[in-house]
Motif scaffolding. Structure first.
Motif, short mmCIF file in Angstrom:
data_model
loop_
_atom_site.label_atom_id
_atom_site.label_comp_id
_atom_site.label_asym_id
_atom_site.label_seq_id
_atom_site.Cartn_x
_atom_site.Cartn_y
_atom_site.Cartn_z
N ASN A 34 0.85 -1.20 0.16
CA ASN A 34 -0.09 -0.19 -0.04
C ASN A 34 0.76 1.20 0.05
O ASN A 34 0.37 2.46 0.26
N GLY A 35 2.08 1.04 -0.08
CA GLY A 35 2.97 2.36 -0.25
C GLY A 35 3.71 2.66 0.86
O GLY A 35 4.53 3.62 1.00
N TYR A 36 3.63 2.09 2.19
CA TYR A 36 4.19 2.54 3.50
C TYR A 36 5.66 1.89 3.33
O TYR A 36 5.95 0.70 2.99
N ILE A 37 6.63 2.65 3.77
CA ILE A 37 8.07 2.21 3.82
C ILE A 37 8.44 2.31 5.46
O ILE A 37 9.44 1.34 5.57
N HIS A 38 8.32 3.19 6.07
CA HIS A 38 8.94 3.35 7.20
C HIS A 38 7.90 3.19 8.56
O HIS A 38 6.83 3.83 8.68
N PRO A 39 8.35 2.26 9.55
CA PRO A 39 7.75 2.35 10.92
C PRO A 39 8.11 3.09 11.87
O PRO A 39 9.50 3.05 12.04
N LYS A 40 7.30 3.75 12.59
CA LYS A 40 7.82 4.21 13.86
C LYS A 40 7.15 4.02 15.18
O LYS A 40 5.84 4.51 15.07
N PRO A 41 7.57 3.37 15.87
CA PRO A 41 6.76 2.92 17.37
C PRO A 41 6.75 3.92 18.54
O PRO A 41 7.45 4.75 18.45
N TRP A 51 4.80 5.42 7.43
CA TRP A 51 4.79 6.62 6.31
C TRP A 51 5.66 6.49 5.30
O TRP A 51 6.62 5.51 5.23
N SER A 52 5.34 7.05 4.10
CA SER A 52 6.30 7.15 3.03
C SER A 52 6.19 8.65 2.48
O SER A 52 5.50 9.65 3.15
N LYS A 53 6.63 9.02 1.22
CA LYS A 53 6.59 10.22 0.72
C LYS A 53 4.94 10.61 0.37
O LYS A 53 4.52 11.70 0.38
N ALA A 54 4.17 9.49 0.04
CA ALA A 54 3.05 9.55 -0.60
C ALA A 54 1.83 9.42 0.56
O ALA A 54 0.67 9.46 0.26
N CYS A 55 2.17 8.51 1.53
CA CYS A 55 1.03 8.17 2.54
C CYS A 55 1.70 8.29 3.95
O CYS A 55 2.81 8.11 4.25
N THR A 56 0.72 8.38 5.00
CA THR A 56 0.94 8.19 6.28
C THR A 56 -0.26 7.89 6.95
O THR A 56 -1.60 8.12 6.61
N GLY A 57 0.02 7.15 8.09
CA GLY A 57 -1.05 6.58 8.95
C GLY A 57 -0.59 6.14 10.50
O GLY A 57 0.65 5.70 10.37
#
Length: 68
Positions: A34-41, A51-57
């Motif tokens: 779905n385009g997510y690249i990085h996880p931050k706990p 998140w990535s450049k195009a999406c965040t959640g």
């Protein structure tokens, strides 16, 4: 950290540990699709920002597990 780095070479049926939380690799792969690249706990809130450049959640452990 990147999702890809966490799951490379691991089976879909297994889990990966991120700050003491066990998350399904299959779910993390779906987030990557779905385009997510990085996880931050966020330990205090017990959530993960993805998140990535195009999406965040922001997702709870249960919401991530349900994606598997």
């Amino acid at each position: 950290m990147k999702i890809e780095e966490l799951i490379t070479g691991k089976d879909d049926g297994r889990n990966v540990q991120i700050v003491g939380v066990s998350l399904p690799i299959a779910a993390l792969k779906r987030f990557m699709e779905n385009g997510y690249i990085h996880p931050k706990p966020y330990r205090t809130e017990k959530t993960f920002s993805l998140w990535s450049k195009a999406c965040t959640g922001c997702f709870t452990e249960a919401e991530i597990i349900n994606r598997a």
